[in-house]
Write a protein that holds these residues in place. Sequence first.
Motif, PDB file in Angstrom:
ATOM      1  N   LEU A  52       0.860  -1.197  -0.074  1.00 19.55           N
ATOM      2  CA  LEU A  52       0.190  -0.072   0.016  1.00 19.55           C
ATOM      3  C   LEU A  52       0.959   1.206   0.101  1.00 19.55           C
ATOM      4  O   LEU A  52       0.601   2.173  -0.621  1.00 19.55           O
ATOM      5  N   PRO A  57      -2.423  -1.436  -4.190  1.00 17.38           N
ATOM      6  CA  PRO A  57      -3.400  -2.191  -3.300  1.00 17.38           C
ATOM      7  C   PRO A  57      -4.036  -3.419  -3.990  1.00 17.38           C
ATOM      8  O   PRO A  57      -4.195  -4.432  -3.216  1.00 17.38           O
ATOM      9  N   HIS A  61      -3.859  -6.897  -1.830  1.00 14.09           N
ATOM     10  CA  HIS A  61      -5.172  -7.699  -1.695  1.00 14.09           C
ATOM     11  C   HIS A  61      -4.707  -9.245  -2.145  1.00 14.09           C
ATOM     12  O   HIS A  61      -5.113 -10.124  -1.392  1.00 14.09           O
ATOM     13  N   CYS A  86      -9.061  -3.767   0.070  1.00 10.86           N
ATOM     14  CA  CYS A  86      -7.748  -3.407  -1.020  1.00 10.86           C
ATOM     15  C   CYS A  86      -8.273  -3.555  -2.611  1.00 10.86           C
ATOM     16  O   CYS A  86      -7.840  -2.860  -3.147  1.00 10.86           O
TER      17      CYS A  86
END
Length: 161
Positions: A52, A57, A61, A86
């Motif tokens: 992040l 993102p 994830h 995410c």
Amino acid sequence: MRDRDEAGRPRNARPRDEYGRPLPRGAEGVPRVPDDYAPGPEEALEQARSLLADGRPFHAHEVLEARWKTGPDEERELWQGLAQICVGLTHLQRGNLSGAAALLTRGSARLGAYGSTRPFGLDLRALAVQADAITTAIDEGDADAGTAISAVRALLTPAAS
């Protein structure tokens, strides 16, 4: 045709760009999370925060999804909720506002089910509230992907014991 392993399960062999978008076969993409990655909870959180911080993102994830798929059943909702948030950030980053709102809402609902508990030192209530605030900003036409990613990253830091 989708890549599959020897058991017929889909695999993610195509390269991806920094936003997680698939690239043509043979193109050079960013490093991916291996299909057999099985992080512990602290490792998953650390990797997700790092990704992040790099504005990735989608890749965060993938790390959280790896934990949800390989961790204990009683943690499934936690990791799935974090992964959905995410993915929501990924959609926001790509400009898919309706997809972003849908995934942020789903992730928030999963985390909200934990109430005031703090697994792994995470303030899940604050994460759910943040996801809802991002959804509100999307609805109001005032969402910024970079700001949203930073806010979620900050909340993925466990509170000091």
